[in-house]
Design a protein around this motif. Sequence first.
Motif, PDB file in Angstrom:
ATOM      1  N   ILE A  95       0.993  -1.095  -0.079  1.00 48.27           N
ATOM      2  CA  ILE A  95       0.057   0.103  -0.032  1.00 48.27           C
ATOM      3  C   ILE A  95       0.659   1.018  -0.144  1.00 48.27           C
ATOM      4  O   ILE A  95       0.387   2.207  -0.773  1.00 48.27           O
ATOM      5  N   ALA A  96       1.943   1.177   0.619  1.00 52.87           N
ATOM      6  CA  ALA A  96       2.838   2.329   0.710  1.00 52.87           C
ATOM      7  C   ALA A  96       3.460   2.529  -0.417  1.00 52.87           C
ATOM      8  O   ALA A  96       3.810   3.685  -0.798  1.00 52.87           O
ATOM      9  N   LYS A  97       4.080   1.485  -1.081  1.00 51.68           N
ATOM     10  CA  LYS A  97       4.598   1.475  -2.611  1.00 51.68           C
ATOM     11  C   LYS A  97       3.670   2.197  -3.754  1.00 51.68           C
ATOM     12  O   LYS A  97       4.160   3.125  -4.279  1.00 51.68           O
ATOM     13  N   VAL A  98       2.406   1.670  -3.650  1.00 47.87           N
ATOM     14  CA  VAL A  98       1.230   2.158  -4.452  1.00 47.87           C
ATOM     15  C   VAL A  98       1.290   3.754  -4.061  1.00 47.87           C
ATOM     16  O   VAL A  98       1.008   4.419  -5.127  1.00 47.87           O
ATOM     17  N   GLY A  99       0.905   3.896  -2.877  1.00 48.30           N
ATOM     18  CA  GLY A  99       0.805   5.318  -2.568  1.00 48.30           C
ATOM     19  C   GLY A  99       1.993   6.355  -3.101  1.00 48.30           C
ATOM     20  O   GLY A  99       1.824   7.384  -3.336  1.00 48.30           O
ATOM     21  N   ALA A 100       3.122   5.772  -2.855  1.00 40.76           N
ATOM     22  CA  ALA A 100       4.482   6.439  -3.481  1.00 40.76           C
ATOM     23  C   ALA A 100       4.421   6.664  -4.995  1.00 40.76           C
ATOM     24  O   ALA A 100       5.259   7.529  -5.333  1.00 40.76           O
ATOM     25  N   LEU A 101       3.479   6.144  -5.506  1.00 41.07           N
ATOM     26  CA  LEU A 101       3.605   6.322  -7.179  1.00 41.07           C
ATOM     27  C   LEU A 101       2.965   7.618  -7.359  1.00 41.07           C
ATOM     28  O   LEU A 101       2.890   8.093  -8.620  1.00 41.07           O
ATOM     29  N   MET A 102       2.084   8.244  -6.486  1.00 42.16           N
ATOM     30  CA  MET A 102       1.516   9.388  -6.521  1.00 42.16           C
ATOM     31  C   MET A 102       2.336  10.532  -6.104  1.00 42.16           C
ATOM     32  O   MET A 102       2.753  10.565  -5.068  1.00 42.16           O
ATOM     33  N   THR A 103       2.074  11.620  -6.792  1.00 38.16           N
ATOM     34  CA  THR A 103       2.925  12.981  -6.227  1.00 38.16           C
ATOM     35  C   THR A 103       2.144  13.534  -5.108  1.00 38.16           C
ATOM     36  O   THR A 103       1.040  13.051  -5.074  1.00 38.16           O
ATOM     37  N   LYS A 104       2.676  14.199  -4.439  1.00 39.64           N
ATOM     38  CA  LYS A 104       2.238  15.120  -3.524  1.00 39.64           C
ATOM     39  C   LYS A 104       0.770  16.035  -3.742  1.00 39.64           C
ATOM     40  O   LYS A 104      -0.019  15.864  -2.976  1.00 39.64           O
ATOM     41  N   SER A 105       0.912  16.453  -4.998  1.00 37.70           N
ATOM     42  CA  SER A 105      -0.032  16.981  -5.657  1.00 37.70           C
ATOM     43  C   SER A 105      -1.316  16.414  -5.770  1.00 37.70           C
ATOM     44  O   SER A 105      -2.236  16.795  -5.581  1.00 37.70           O
ATOM     45  N   GLU A 106      -1.009  15.334  -6.452  1.00 43.06           N
ATOM     46  CA  GLU A 106      -2.095  14.324  -6.712  1.00 43.06           C
ATOM     47  C   GLU A 106      -2.652  13.905  -5.491  1.00 43.06           C
ATOM     48  O   GLU A 106      -4.124  13.681  -5.342  1.00 43.06           O
ATOM     49  N   GLN A 107      -1.941  13.607  -4.549  1.00 40.14           N
ATOM     50  CA  GLN A 107      -2.446  12.828  -3.101  1.00 40.14           C
ATOM     51  C   GLN A 107      -3.484  13.961  -2.589  1.00 40.14           C
ATOM     52  O   GLN A 107      -4.462  13.933  -2.112  1.00 40.14           O
ATOM     53  N   SER A 108      -2.807  15.204  -2.816  1.00 40.08           N
ATOM     54  CA  SER A 108      -3.825  16.663  -2.177  1.00 40.08           C
ATOM     55  C   SER A 108      -5.148  16.848  -2.963  1.00 40.08           C
ATOM     56  O   SER A 108      -5.968  17.015  -2.194  1.00 40.08           O
ATOM     57  N   ARG A 109      -4.877  16.658  -4.222  1.00 39.03           N
ATOM     58  CA  ARG A 109      -6.145  16.470  -4.985  1.00 39.03           C
ATOM     59  C   ARG A 109      -7.208  15.645  -4.483  1.00 39.03           C
ATOM     60  O   ARG A 109      -8.198  15.832  -4.442  1.00 39.03           O
ATOM     61  N   LEU A 110      -6.607  14.436  -4.466  1.00 36.06           N
ATOM     62  CA  LEU A 110      -7.888  13.356  -3.947  1.00 36.06           C
ATOM     63  C   LEU A 110      -8.114  13.754  -2.704  1.00 36.06           C
ATOM     64  O   LEU A 110      -9.322  13.240  -2.409  1.00 36.06           O
ATOM     65  N   GLU A 111      -7.450  14.056  -1.643  1.00 37.18           N
ATOM     66  CA  GLU A 111      -7.978  14.458  -0.422  1.00 37.18           C
ATOM     67  C   GLU A 111      -8.912  15.389  -0.517  1.00 37.18           C
ATOM     68  O   GLU A 111      -9.943  15.601   0.301  1.00 37.18           O
ATOM     69  N   ASN A 112      -8.757  16.814  -1.258  1.00 37.52           N
ATOM     70  CA  ASN A 112      -9.740  17.685  -1.348  1.00 37.52           C
ATOM     71  C   ASN A 112     -11.114  17.341  -2.201  1.00 37.52           C
ATOM     72  O   ASN A 112     -12.173  17.720  -1.842  1.00 37.52           O
ATOM     73  N   SER A 113     -10.723  16.367  -3.019  1.00 34.75           N
ATOM     74  CA  SER A 113     -12.080  15.935  -3.985  1.00 34.75           C
ATOM     75  C   SER A 113     -12.968  15.149  -2.906  1.00 34.75           C
ATOM     76  O   SER A 113     -14.208  14.948  -3.133  1.00 34.75           O
ATOM     77  N   GLY A 114     -12.460  14.370  -1.982  1.00 39.74           N
ATOM     78  CA  GLY A 114     -13.352  13.694  -0.800  1.00 39.74           C
ATOM     79  C   GLY A 114     -13.502  12.143  -1.565  1.00 39.74           C
ATOM     80  O   GLY A 114     -13.434  12.226  -2.868  1.00 39.74           O
ATOM     81  N   GLU A 115     -13.500  11.286  -0.686  1.00 40.40           N
ATOM     82  CA  GLU A 115     -13.472   9.805  -1.072  1.00 40.40           C
ATOM     83  C   GLU A 115     -15.100   9.461  -1.355  1.00 40.40           C
ATOM     84  O   GLU A 115     -16.011   9.976  -0.923  1.00 40.40           O
ATOM     85  N   THR A 116     -15.134   8.748  -2.683  1.00 41.58           N
ATOM     86  CA  THR A 116     -16.576   8.601  -2.801  1.00 41.58           C
ATOM     87  C   THR A 116     -16.873   6.814  -2.929  1.00 41.58           C
ATOM     88  O   THR A 116     -17.865   6.248  -3.299  1.00 41.58           O
ATOM     89  N   LEU A 117     -15.693   6.010  -2.428  1.00 41.29           N
ATOM     90  CA  LEU A 117     -15.817   4.639  -2.484  1.00 41.29           C
ATOM     91  C   LEU A 117     -14.974   4.026  -1.271  1.00 41.29           C
ATOM     92  O   LEU A 117     -13.897   4.496  -0.914  1.00 41.29           O
ATOM     93  N   LEU A 118     -15.862   3.310  -0.603  1.00 43.24           N
ATOM     94  CA  LEU A 118     -15.071   2.423   0.616  1.00 43.24           C
ATOM     95  C   LEU A 118     -15.343   1.057   0.507  1.00 43.24           C
ATOM     96  O   LEU A 118     -16.398   0.686   0.338  1.00 43.24           O
ATOM     97  N   PHE A 119     -14.233   0.192   0.512  1.00 51.23           N
ATOM     98  CA  PHE A 119     -14.288  -1.110   0.273  1.00 51.23           C
ATOM     99  C   PHE A 119     -13.666  -1.635   1.780  1.00 51.23           C
ATOM    100  O   PHE A 119     -12.556  -1.568   2.026  1.00 51.23           O
ATOM    101  N   ASP A 120     -14.476  -2.530   2.435  1.00 55.88           N
ATOM    102  CA  ASP A 120     -13.982  -3.154   3.694  1.00 55.88           C
ATOM    103  C   ASP A 120     -14.536  -4.545   4.001  1.00 55.88           C
ATOM    104  O   ASP A 120     -15.592  -4.569   3.834  1.00 55.88           O
ATOM    105  N   THR A 121     -13.718  -5.216   4.219  1.00 56.36           N
ATOM    106  CA  THR A 121     -14.103  -6.909   4.303  1.00 56.36           C
ATOM    107  C   THR A 121     -14.531  -6.941   5.857  1.00 56.36           C
ATOM    108  O   THR A 121     -15.197  -8.118   6.257  1.00 56.36           O
ATOM    109  N   ASN A 122     -14.611  -6.063   6.606  1.00 55.10           N
ATOM    110  CA  ASN A 122     -15.170  -6.331   8.170  1.00 55.10           C
ATOM    111  C   ASN A 122     -16.629  -6.145   8.181  1.00 55.10           C
ATOM    112  O   ASN A 122     -17.011  -4.909   7.581  1.00 55.10           O
ATOM    113  N   LEU A 123     -17.311  -6.662   8.855  1.00 53.98           N
ATOM    114  CA  LEU A 123     -18.770  -6.252   8.968  1.00 53.98           C
ATOM    115  C   LEU A 123     -18.865  -5.152  10.240  1.00 53.98           C
ATOM    116  O   LEU A 123     -18.022  -5.305  11.013  1.00 53.98           O
TER     117      LEU A 123
END
Length: 245
Positions: A76-104
């Motif tokens: 997960i850390a490696k995949v996250g590192a493929l994104m630039t800081k500006s891209e990460q910031s853009r995703l955070e500002n746009s807000g999450e629209t999908l959550l996938f969780d295998t825990n009930l």
Amino acid sequence: ADLFEVSLRTIYRDLETINSAGIPIISYSGANGGYEIMDQYHIDRQIVTLEDLHSILNALKGIQSSLDDPDLAELIAKVGALMTKSEQSRLENSGETLLFDTNLWRGGHVDRTMIAELRQAARDRFVVLFKYTNSEGMGEPRTVEPIGLAWKGYAWYLYAYCRLRNDYRTFRLSRMKELLVSDERFIRRDMSLEDLDARWGKQDTDNQIRMVLRFHPRAKVKVEEYFPPEEITIAEDGYFIVRTE
């Protein structure tokens, strides 16, 4: 050409287009000849878009929620590192629209330690013992050769060869108690996790029966969750009639 219902000339033109795009197409002559992409070729990682990386991260985080695997956390850390800081910031500002969780939210809890032990036992080919409660509430000891784990709908399952039944079986982890990984190693049989999943996922049309089910109007939400609309009709008294197999 037959598959895509186009002329042979179109296929040759497509091969030239693929080749000119930088993907090396090689040809082989003779009776068994043909065209293929060069074995050593792989797609440039830059072809993965920001949205692609975001989807991959969501899926990995959802699995990590119940596996708690250090290797997965590193991925997960490696995949996250493929994104630039500006891209990460853009995703955070746009807000999450999908959550996938295998825990009930409630119930169905499976100890992460159990998942980790079963995965390791399957990798190292160690025989596993546990007490299993079936759907009728009866408990009995089982000795199995674990093949792997599968998340199905809303629960974790162990795919394994059961020495009691002398056949492959699925075991729901929430029904397994007193898990013990033995020192005995087993020789892996000829069935893989994918083979078993394909075999059990294939519906046996010869062994199905036609059913007509009647549900109280209060069960409306459940009926619409479990059955497709084309199988549901509403009777004059308000009851739901479901015709299914």
